[in-house]
Motif scaffolding. Sequence first.
Motif, mmCIF file in Angstrom:
data_model
loop_
_atom_site.group_PDB
_atom_site.id
_atom_site.type_symbol
_atom_site.label_atom_id
_atom_site.label_comp_id
_atom_site.label_asym_id
_atom_site.label_seq_id
_atom_site.Cartn_x
_atom_site.Cartn_y
_atom_site.Cartn_z
ATOM 1 N N VAL A 26 59.763 42.456 47.205
ATOM 2 C CA VAL A 26 59.775 44.115 47.727
ATOM 3 C C VAL A 26 59.147 45.146 47.682
ATOM 4 N N ALA A 27 58.259 45.063 46.410
ATOM 5 C CA ALA A 27 57.298 46.375 46.097
ATOM 6 C C ALA A 27 56.268 45.948 47.379
ATOM 7 N N ALA A 28 55.993 44.780 47.308
ATOM 8 C CA ALA A 28 54.362 44.722 48.426
ATOM 9 C C ALA A 28 55.039 44.862 49.838
ATOM 10 N N LEU A 29 56.574 44.734 49.882
ATOM 11 C CA LEU A 29 56.901 44.522 51.607
ATOM 12 C C LEU A 29 56.163 46.181 52.570
ATOM 13 N N LYS A 30 56.299 47.245 51.353
ATOM 14 C CA LYS A 30 55.969 48.518 52.364
ATOM 15 C C LYS A 30 54.514 48.446 52.159
ATOM 16 N N THR A 31 53.918 47.928 51.749
ATOM 17 C CA THR A 31 52.252 47.835 52.155
ATOM 18 C C THR A 31 51.992 46.625 52.995
ATOM 19 N N VAL A 32 51.899 45.459 52.881
ATOM 20 C CA VAL A 32 50.977 44.254 53.247
ATOM 21 C C VAL A 32 52.689 43.798 54.461
ATOM 22 N N GLY A 33 53.916 44.168 54.359
ATOM 23 C CA GLY A 33 55.088 43.579 55.212
ATOM 24 C C GLY A 33 54.919 42.037 54.739
ATOM 25 N N ILE A 34 56.361 41.390 54.827
ATOM 26 C CA ILE A 34 56.298 40.089 55.047
ATOM 27 C C ILE A 34 55.201 38.810 55.346
ATOM 28 N N VAL A 35 54.126 38.958 56.400
ATOM 29 C CA VAL A 35 53.055 37.775 56.522
ATOM 30 C C VAL A 35 52.208 38.210 55.227
ATOM 31 N N LEU A 36 51.778 38.749 54.855
ATOM 32 C CA LEU A 36 51.013 39.109 54.340
ATOM 33 C C LEU A 36 51.286 38.971 52.561
ATOM 34 N N VAL A 37 52.492 39.560 52.284
ATOM 35 C CA VAL A 37 52.597 39.662 51.042
ATOM 36 C C VAL A 37 52.018 38.588 50.194
ATOM 37 N N LEU A 38 52.149 36.875 50.483
ATOM 38 C CA LEU A 38 51.701 35.746 49.576
ATOM 39 C C LEU A 38 50.554 35.911 49.133
ATOM 40 N N ALA A 39 49.636 37.069 50.376
ATOM 41 C CA ALA A 39 48.185 37.046 50.598
ATOM 42 C C ALA A 39 47.811 38.097 49.006
ATOM 43 N N LEU A 40 48.435 38.429 48.458
ATOM 44 C CA LEU A 40 48.744 40.014 47.848
ATOM 45 C C LEU A 40 49.036 39.650 46.485
ATOM 46 N N LEU A 41 49.793 38.162 46.760
ATOM 47 C CA LEU A 41 50.786 37.469 45.422
ATOM 48 C C LEU A 41 49.995 36.597 44.454
ATOM 49 N N VAL A 42 49.113 35.814 45.073
ATOM 50 C CA VAL A 42 48.891 34.446 45.715
ATOM 51 C C VAL A 42 47.010 34.575 45.172
ATOM 52 N N ALA A 73 43.674 40.580 33.956
ATOM 53 C CA ALA A 73 42.648 41.340 34.353
ATOM 54 C C ALA A 73 42.145 41.257 35.545
ATOM 55 N N THR A 74 41.062 40.327 35.462
ATOM 56 C CA THR A 74 40.323 40.051 36.783
ATOM 57 C C THR A 74 41.723 39.847 38.148
ATOM 58 N N SER A 75 42.161 39.225 37.648
ATOM 59 C CA SER A 75 43.613 39.010 38.979
ATOM 60 C C SER A 75 43.916 40.782 39.793
ATOM 61 N N LEU A 76 43.816 41.425 37.991
ATOM 62 C CA LEU A 76 44.300 42.880 38.937
ATOM 63 C C LEU A 76 42.958 43.678 39.509
ATOM 64 N N ALA A 77 42.097 43.295 39.213
ATOM 65 C CA ALA A 77 40.233 44.155 39.781
ATOM 66 C C ALA A 77 40.322 43.795 41.207
ATOM 67 N N VAL A 78 40.302 42.212 40.887
ATOM 68 C CA VAL A 78 40.616 41.749 42.401
ATOM 69 C C VAL A 78 41.521 42.130 43.538
ATOM 70 N N ALA A 79 42.815 42.860 42.962
ATOM 71 C CA ALA A 79 44.139 42.571 43.998
ATOM 72 C C ALA A 79 43.415 44.777 44.203
ATOM 73 N N LEU A 80 42.864 45.159 43.259
ATOM 74 C CA LEU A 80 42.936 46.372 43.594
ATOM 75 C C LEU A 80 41.528 46.987 44.893
ATOM 76 N N ALA A 81 40.392 45.732 44.535
ATOM 77 C CA ALA A 81 39.855 46.110 45.017
ATOM 78 C C ALA A 81 39.414 45.259 46.698
ATOM 79 N N SER A 82 41.016 44.575 46.923
ATOM 80 C CA SER A 82 40.991 43.967 47.944
ATOM 81 C C SER A 82 41.818 45.525 48.813
ATOM 82 N N ILE A 83 42.504 46.234 47.893
ATOM 83 C CA ILE A 83 43.387 47.424 48.583
ATOM 84 C C ILE A 83 42.061 48.898 48.245
ATOM 85 N N ILE A 84 41.325 48.525 48.405
ATOM 86 C CA ILE A 84 40.124 49.115 48.735
ATOM 87 C C ILE A 84 39.463 49.078 49.881
ATOM 88 N N ALA A 85 39.189 47.993 49.776
ATOM 89 C CA ALA A 85 37.950 47.124 51.390
ATOM 90 C C ALA A 85 39.057 47.850 52.111
#
Length: 238
Positions: free
Chosen positions: A192-208, A226-238
Motif C-alpha cells: 500500500v505504501a508503494a501504490l502511490k509511487t509505482v501503482g499496482i502493476v509495478l509494485v512487484l518490481a520494487l518489492l522483489v 543494505a544492498t537491497s536498499l541501495a539498489v532500490a534507492l538508486a532505481s528511484i533516483i534513476a
Amino acid sequence: MPVVDAFADPFEYAFMHRAFLASALAATACAIVGTFVVLRGLAFMGDAIAHSSLTGIATAYVLGGSIFWGALAWAVPASLAIAFISGRARIRLDTSVGIVYAGGFSLGIVIVSGGSNYTADLFGFLFGNVLAASWGDVLLIGVVTGVVLLAVGLFYKELLFSSYDATMAAASGIPVRFIQYLLPLLVGVTTVAALKTVGIVLVLALLVTPAATAGLLVHRLPTIMATSLAVALASIIA
C-alpha cells in the motif's frame, strides 16, 4: 553545465521534492520487506495483494474517500487471508495467493466499472502518479515505512530464523505461526505504501527486484538488506 542543469532544474520545484521523498520512503520499506519475501519464495504475494487492493481503491473512489486508506483497509485482511487459507484449508500457498489475487482484482474491476471515467481512473490506479503526491501522502508513507521498519527490528531474529529453516525455528520455540501471519501483513502494508509511487502493476518490481539483485551480490542477511536498499534507492533516483 547544460547537462547538470537538465538533471538539477526539476528539483527546484516542490512537487519533485515530494515525489522523491515519497518514492524513497516506499523504496525503503519495499527493500527491507522484500528481502524476506525473496528468501521465503513469496515474490508473487506482493503482486497478489497489490492487484487485489483494487477492490479497496475502487470502493474508496466510489464513496469519495481516501484511496490510501481504502487500499490499506483491503490489503491488511487480504494478506492475512492468504496465510489463513493456506494454513487452515491445507492448500499450497501459491494457490491461496491466486485465490486472493483473482477474487480481489475481479471485484475491484466490477466496482470501478460502475463509476465514471473508468479508463482514466483505472489507468491512474495501475501505474500510480508520484508527481501528484502531497505532503500528506509523504507523511502517510513515512508513517507506514516507520511501522514496517519497527516491526522488522522487533522481530528480526524470528524473521531470520524462520526464513531459512522454519522447522528448526519451530523446534527452537520461535512462534513460527505468528511469523507466518506477520510477514504477509508486512507485505500488505508495504504494498500500500508503494501504490502511490509505482501503482499496482509495478509494485512487484520494487518489492522483489532490489532484494533479488542484492542476493546475487552478497550473502549475509544484513548485507543483503543494505544492498537491497541501495539498489532500490538508486532505481528511484534513476
